[in-house]
Design a protein around this motif. Sequence first.
Motif, PDB file in Angstrom:
ATOM      1  N   TYR A 101      -6.674  -8.105  -1.880  1.00 25.27           N
ATOM      2  CA  TYR A 101      -7.591  -8.623  -0.860  1.00 25.27           C
ATOM      3  C   TYR A 101      -8.605  -9.597  -1.455  1.00 25.27           C
TER       4      TYR A 101
ATOM      5  N   ASN B   3     -13.542  -5.883   2.238  1.00 27.20           N
ATOM      6  CA  ASN B   3     -12.262  -6.251   2.873  1.00 27.20           C
ATOM      7  C   ASN B   3     -12.481  -6.903   4.235  1.00 27.20           C
ATOM      8  N   GLN B   4     -13.384  -6.317   5.006  1.00 28.00           N
ATOM      9  CA  GLN B   4     -13.587  -6.842   6.352  1.00 28.00           C
ATOM     10  C   GLN B   4     -14.259  -8.215   6.318  1.00 28.00           C
TER      11      GLN B   4
ATOM     12  N   ASN C 233     -11.617 -10.583   5.493  1.00 27.15           N
ATOM     13  CA  ASN C 233     -10.762 -10.749   6.677  1.00 27.15           C
ATOM     14  C   ASN C 233     -11.403 -11.742   7.657  1.00 27.15           C
TER      15      ASN C 233
ATOM     16  N   SER D  11      -4.801  -2.682  -3.723  1.00 24.38           N
ATOM     17  CA  SER D  11      -5.267  -3.282  -2.464  1.00 24.38           C
ATOM     18  C   SER D  11      -6.547  -4.087  -2.694  1.00 24.38           C
TER      19      SER D  11
ATOM     20  N   PHE E 207       0.834  -1.194   0.000  1.00 23.44           N
ATOM     21  CA  PHE E 207       0.000   0.000   0.000  1.00 23.44           C
ATOM     22  C   PHE E 207       0.881   1.262   0.000  1.00 23.44           C
TER      23      PHE E 207
ATOM     24  N   ARG F 153      -4.421   2.484  12.182  1.00 24.79           N
ATOM     25  CA  ARG F 153      -3.589   1.379  12.681  1.00 24.79           C
ATOM     26  C   ARG F 153      -3.477   1.443  14.200  1.00 24.79           C
TER      27      ARG F 153
HETATM   28  C1  LIG Z   1      -5.606   3.091  -0.928  1.00 27.83           C
HETATM   29  C2  LIG Z   1      -6.067   2.582   0.355  1.00 27.83           C
HETATM   30  C3  LIG Z   1      -6.243   1.136   0.493  1.00 27.83           C
HETATM   31  C4  LIG Z   1      -6.273   3.472   1.332  1.00 27.83           C
HETATM   32  C5  LIG Z   1      -6.669   3.172   2.703  1.00 27.83           C
HETATM   33  C6  LIG Z   1      -5.568   3.495   3.625  1.00 27.83           C
HETATM   34  C7  LIG Z   1      -5.958   3.377   5.048  1.00 27.83           C
HETATM   35  C8  LIG Z   1      -6.283   4.623   5.733  1.00 27.83           C
HETATM   36  C9  LIG Z   1      -5.952   2.151   5.631  1.00 27.83           C
HETATM   37  C10 LIG Z   1      -6.249   1.920   7.081  1.00 27.83           C
HETATM   38  C11 LIG Z   1      -6.381   0.445   7.325  1.00 27.83           C
HETATM   39  C12 LIG Z   1      -6.459   0.125   8.797  1.00 27.83           C
HETATM   40  C13 LIG Z   1      -5.208   0.050   9.564  1.00 27.83           C
HETATM   41  C14 LIG Z   1      -7.672  -0.053   9.374  1.00 27.83           C
HETATM   42  C15 LIG Z   1      -7.872  -0.412  10.818  1.00 27.83           C
HETATM   43  C16 LIG Z   1      -8.902  -1.527  10.979  1.00 27.83           C
HETATM   44  C17 LIG Z   1      -8.460  -2.730  10.165  1.00 27.83           C
HETATM   45  C18 LIG Z   1      -7.193  -3.415  10.534  1.00 27.83           C
HETATM   46  C19 LIG Z   1      -9.210  -3.140   9.114  1.00 27.83           C
HETATM   47  C20 LIG Z   1      -8.776  -4.158   8.172  1.00 27.83           C
HETATM   48  C21 LIG Z   1      -7.896  -3.995   7.094  1.00 27.83           C
HETATM   49  C22 LIG Z   1      -7.006  -5.047   6.647  1.00 27.83           C
HETATM   50  O1  LIG Z   1      -5.881  -5.076   7.477  1.00 27.83           O
HETATM   51  P1  LIG Z   1      -5.148  -6.393   7.885  1.00 27.83           P
HETATM   52  O2  LIG Z   1      -5.242  -7.439   6.816  1.00 27.83           O
HETATM   53  O3  LIG Z   1      -3.802  -5.934   8.292  1.00 27.83           O
HETATM   54  O4  LIG Z   1      -6.034  -6.872   9.096  1.00 27.83           O
HETATM   55  P2  LIG Z   1      -5.597  -7.408  10.507  1.00 27.83           P
HETATM   56  O5  LIG Z   1      -5.435  -6.230  11.404  1.00 27.83           O
HETATM   57  O6  LIG Z   1      -4.341  -8.178  10.281  1.00 27.83           O
HETATM   58  O7  LIG Z   1      -6.756  -8.280  10.918  1.00 27.83           O
HETATM   59  C23 LIG Z   1      -9.267  -4.141   6.864  1.00 27.83           C
HETATM   60  C24 LIG Z   1      -9.827  -5.445   6.463  1.00 27.83           C
HETATM   61  C25 LIG Z   1     -10.087  -3.046   6.249  1.00 27.83           C
HETATM   62  C26 LIG Z   1      -9.328  -1.866   5.639  1.00 27.83           C
HETATM   63  C27 LIG Z   1     -10.237  -1.102   4.753  1.00 27.83           C
HETATM   64  C28 LIG Z   1      -9.822  -0.524   3.634  1.00 27.83           C
HETATM   65  C29 LIG Z   1      -8.412  -0.630   3.185  1.00 27.83           C
HETATM   66  C30 LIG Z   1     -10.840   0.235   2.823  1.00 27.83           C
HETATM   67  C31 LIG Z   1     -10.215   1.032   1.747  1.00 27.83           C
HETATM   68  C32 LIG Z   1     -11.206   1.804   0.952  1.00 27.83           C
HETATM   69  C33 LIG Z   1     -10.834   2.848   0.226  1.00 27.83           C
HETATM   70  C34 LIG Z   1      -9.455   3.344   0.222  1.00 27.83           C
HETATM   71  C35 LIG Z   1     -11.841   3.545  -0.624  1.00 27.83           C
HETATM   72  C36 LIG Z   1     -11.555   3.385  -2.119  1.00 27.83           C
HETATM   73  C37 LIG Z   1     -12.474   4.163  -2.923  1.00 27.83           C
HETATM   74  C38 LIG Z   1     -13.352   3.664  -3.803  1.00 27.83           C
HETATM   75  C39 LIG Z   1     -14.221   4.616  -4.559  1.00 27.83           C
HETATM   76  C40 LIG Z   1     -13.533   2.215  -4.077  1.00 27.83           C
END
Ligand SMILES: CC(C)=CCC/C(C)=C/CC/C(C)=C/CC/C(C)=C/[C@@H]1[C@@H](COP(=O)(O)OP(=O)(O)O)[C@]1(C)CC/C=C(\C)CC/C=C(\C)CCC=C(C)C
Length: 401
Positions: free
Chosen positions: A349, A265-266, A269, A345, A121, A144
């Motif tokens: 995912y 994504n969730q 997950n 991403s 990312f 995070r």
């Molecule tokens: C470009 C992009 C992906 C931007 C998003 C950047 C950002 C602010 C990410 C924060 C992610 C985060 C740390 C969220 C906290 C809660 C959490 C951990 C949710 C889970 C993510 C996956 O993390 P991981 O696999 O490490 O999980 P574990 O902690 O190991 O269990 C989630 C599953 C959800 C994250 C959600 C997103 C990345 C949503 C992104 C949506 C957009 C960027 C909107 C895009 C726009 C359009 C129009 C489609």
Amino acid sequence: MAGVLLWVICPKENAIGATLLSLIPKSRKQLGRSKLCSSRLKLSSGVSAFSGAVANPARSSEERVYEVVLKQAALVKEQKRESGVDVDKDVDDTEGMTDWNLLKEAYDRCGEVCAEYAKTFYLGTLLMTPERRRAVWAIYVWCRRTDELVDGPNASHITPKALDRWDKRLNDLFEGRPYDMYDAALSDTVSKYPVDIQPFKDMIEGMRMDLKKSRYKNFDELYLYCYYVAGTVGLMSVPVMGISPESKATTESVYNAALALGIANQLTNILRDVGEDASRGRIYLPQDELAQAGLSDDDIFKGKVTDKWRSFMKGQIKRARMFFDAAEKGVGELNAASRWPVWASLLLYKQILDALEANDYDNFTKRAYVGKAKKLLSLPVAYGRAMLGPSKSAQLAKTSI
Ligand SMILES: CC(C)=CCC/C(C)=C/CC/C(C)=C/CC/C(C)=C/[C@@H]1[C@@H](COP(=O)(O)OP(=O)(O)O)[C@]1(C)CC/C=C(\C)CC/C=C(\C)CCC=C(C)C
Ligand SMILES: [Mn+2]
């Protein structure tokens, strides 16, 4: 780095906050909170079929969440109108800032955390303009740290009171009173982009939910949880990533797609981590759907892959893919430079779902993951898709979930 993330539970104000306070523009405009549109909500038939929105006479989670979408979209439109400034244009308004170096350092630190925890990312964000990139890093670090409160090594010490303190800190940083470097970066970001506080508060609410709840009666309840912990990320990110000036889609529909990506994504997950969550006594899967499939909590604790389980999983994967499909329709509407990290991403995912199938639905003893080669291949594919601009028609508006 872990220390950085654990620091968040410290209730004491950090000395650095006072210095950084002077760096945050005082003029964060009280962005107008327009009345919520009361028109009927558009719910896609497929998704609603799972959520029980029709059967439930009270407002469904989808409807409640859609209000936040409308509020965030209205905020963007309002700021454009009021200031006459196009928030989707790239501006570097660091000129005239007396101690820009300190703020720059705060953003750089956010970039370092992001690079360490989410390498792919982070690489994707390097394509964005410097202003947008550092703002996304600041949001990433806040998310995070928030997640680490309940998921990190100190999670067993986290109480609702600690979350209340984190909430108070959030209010303060939105009002220009950051506690530390990371907060200062986010405080600066929210003073420059039309980001509403609600999705941030809702993410904290999701963490509260994780402290007190380990079962979800139906998809409606699960949807709300997914919105809290992941849909919120989409709503926080789009105001910073920006919508393409060529986009004909409605602002609401782009936010809906962003919300869908978080939910997708969730859900993925959750499907990947069924065994791991069960070992901590947690079952996120909807209880009513488990029962309909002839499955109980006990079957999950036993962790045996049966035909009943396979068939149940097929339905769950299908639903997650529907949310990915809804999200895909919106990516092209984003600013050109923001599309690549989002596509990357999303594709990465989504492939976890393919890996679950390849594992014959064994998410008890195997972890579905995307191998290095597939990950690498996704990057040029994502780049190719990112080259495609917004849809030529306002089609997205009609297909919003
Ligand atoms: C470009 C992009 C992906 C931007 C998003 C950047 C950002 C602010 C990410 C924060 C992610 C985060 C740390 C969220 C906290 C809660 C959490 C951990 C949710 C889970 C993510 C996956 O993390 P991981 O696999 O490490 O999980 P574990 O902690 O190991 O269990 C989630 C599953 C959800 C994250 C959600 C997103 C990345 C949503 C992104 C949506 C957009 C960027 C909107 C895009 C726009 C359009 C129009 C489609
Ligand atoms: Mn987590």
